[in-house]
Each structure stands twice: as C-alpha cells, then as structure tokens.
Design a protein around this motif. Structure first.
Motif, PDB file in Angstrom:
ATOM      1  N   THR A 102       6.418   1.382   3.966  1.00 21.64           N
ATOM      2  CA  THR A 102       7.831   1.120   3.820  1.00 21.64           C
ATOM      3  C   THR A 102       8.278   0.044   4.803  1.00 21.64           C
ATOM      4  O   THR A 102       7.909   0.069   5.973  1.00 21.64           O
ATOM      5  CB  THR A 102       8.622   2.406   4.099  1.00 21.64           C
ATOM      6  OG1 THR A 102       8.223   3.379   3.144  1.00 21.64           O
ATOM      7  CG2 THR A 102      10.112   2.164   3.994  1.00 21.64           C
TER       8      THR A 102
ATOM      9  N   PHE B  34       9.151  -0.139  -4.847  1.00 16.39           N
ATOM     10  CA  PHE B  34      10.097   0.396  -3.878  1.00 16.39           C
ATOM     11  C   PHE B  34      11.517   0.255  -4.406  1.00 16.39           C
ATOM     12  O   PHE B  34      11.864  -0.744  -5.042  1.00 16.39           O
ATOM     13  CB  PHE B  34      10.007  -0.380  -2.560  1.00 16.39           C
ATOM     14  CG  PHE B  34       8.657  -0.320  -1.895  1.00 16.39           C
ATOM     15  CD1 PHE B  34       7.623  -1.117  -2.334  1.00 16.39           C
ATOM     16  CD2 PHE B  34       8.433   0.537  -0.829  1.00 16.39           C
ATOM     17  CE1 PHE B  34       6.374  -1.055  -1.737  1.00 16.39           C
ATOM     18  CE2 PHE B  34       7.190   0.587  -0.217  1.00 16.39           C
ATOM     19  CZ  PHE B  34       6.158  -0.210  -0.665  1.00 16.39           C
ATOM     20  N   THR B  49       9.357   5.175  -2.704  1.00 19.31           N
ATOM     21  CA  THR B  49       8.158   4.423  -3.047  1.00 19.31           C
ATOM     22  C   THR B  49       7.442   5.153  -4.173  1.00 19.31           C
ATOM     23  O   THR B  49       7.268   6.375  -4.116  1.00 19.31           O
ATOM     24  CB  THR B  49       7.183   4.313  -1.866  1.00 19.31           C
ATOM     25  OG1 THR B  49       7.877   3.825  -0.718  1.00 19.31           O
ATOM     26  CG2 THR B  49       6.056   3.354  -2.210  1.00 19.31           C
TER      27      THR B  49
END
Lengths: 114, 109
Positions: A102, B34, B49
């Motif tokens: 992320t 994402f 995700t």
C-alpha cells in the motif's frame, strides 16, 4: 506513526523560475513515489525510488524536472524552469516495498505557475 | 488510450441511495488493484487492495470486487460524509502504479 510529510504546502511562482519540493516518507519505507496531479485528473507517476535508486522515471520531463533521494530517506523534486502547464498538485507517497504494498500519500504541494 | 478507465466521472446520490463505481483496465500482468479516497485539498487515502479475480473486500458501507478486466466499488446506503473522489490504481508489469482519473461522488442529505 507519523505520516508522509511534504513542504511547502503551497507555492506560487512566475514561469521560467525554479522551485523545489521536499518529502519525508514514513520511517522504514523503502519505496518513494512522486506524482503530478492536474486538477480533475488522477495522479500521474513522475518517478519511483527504491531506497536511493531510481526504479522508473519514464514519465519525468527530464529537460526541466529532476529528483533525488539522498541516503534513501528524504527526497527533493525540482522544476527548472517552470512552465504554465506545471501548475498542479505534487504528491509524494511511500510504501514498504514496491511490490504489492500500500502507498501512503502526503498532503501534497499545490503549485501555481503564473 | 487510457490504461485505467473509471466511470462515471461524477455521481450524485441521495443519502441512502446505493450505487456502484467502475474501474476497468487494459494492462496485462496485473499485480494488484487499489482503491483510494481523496478529499478536497488532501492526498489519497488507502481503502482496499485486490489481487485476484473473484476477490472481495468490505469496509463499513464500501465493498470492492475484482474481475479479470474490471473492479467495482459498491456503496451501500451512502451518507454525506462519503462524498469524495474515489481513485482506482493498478499495479502491473514492473510494479509501476497507474491511476485512473477518478469518480467524484456527492451524496446529498
């Protein structure tokens, strides 16, 4: 945990002047990204660092833009000379690793070129 | 040709009116997809995700799904505080991220 820090938050310059933006990623994050986000569009990747090495800079206008990440931590993005079309928000993001991790974004620097 | 396309560009909903946002992609070798939320004047904030077709993730009123060529972000009974721009990004090839243009969502009370 402190987030991604960017400065300055706002900058107004005349065309043909130079400007620099600074980014401090989240501690321990190996990958750092610089994006350009023009109003009404999604972020466009300019350059991606893995530690202090460049992974991708294919969309960086190298005749006027430069970026460095010394010691694999902080990074600086520079524009010299600036053009009107460089008016945008410059976002910095970091992640633990490039692969499948992320990205955490900073608040961005808003640049207006007059 | 855009590699990541989001639709609609803008969406107005009444509070409680459920809907879906779409993100379609043409890249090959998808490594991950994402979803981010971006409020005015702020950087994108991570939501989900997704890694493989058939995968689903949920968080409060949001649910993200993934197929081989697109992803949906379902918003159930939205509230005004869900108003934001929702960005989709794909990670592909040499793990280079590519973002779509976003969907601007406004939820009216």
């Amino acid at each position: 945990e402190a987030g991604v820090a960017q400065s300055p938050r706002y900058k107004i310059i005349e065309k043909r002047q130079s400007v620099a933006f600074w980014c401090n990623p989240i501690s321990g994050h190996a990958t750092l990204y610089w994006y350009q986000q023009i109003l009404g569009q999604g972020p466009k990747l300019l350059i991606q660092f893995q530690n202090n090495g460049v992974v991708d800079d294919s969309q960086l206008p190298k005749d006027r833009f430069s970026a460095e990440r010394l010691k694999g931590v902080d990074s600086t993005l520079k524009i010299q000379p600036a053009k009107l079309e460089d008016s945008a928000v410059y976002l910095c993001a970091s992640s633990e690793l490039a692969s499948l991790r992320t990205q955490y974004f900073g608040p961005g620097t808003r640049l207006l070129v007059l | 040709e855009d590699q990541v396309t989001q639709s609609p560009e803008a969406l107005r909903l009444q509070e409680g009116e459920s809907s879906s946002l779409n993100c379609s992609y043409t890249v090959s070798g998808l490594r991950g997809l994402f979803w981010y939320r971006q409020d005015p004047g702020k950087g994108p904030e991570f939501l989900f995700t997704l890694y493989s077709a058939g995968e689903e993730k949920e968080k409060e009123r949001l649910k993200a799904t993934l197929t081989k060529k697109e992803s949906f972000l379902h918003i159930t009974a939205p509230k005004p505080e869900d108003s934001a721009t929702y960005l989709c990004a794909v990670l592909w090839g040499s793990y280079i991220p590519t973002f779509g243009r976003g969907t601007s969502l406004i939820v009216h009370p």
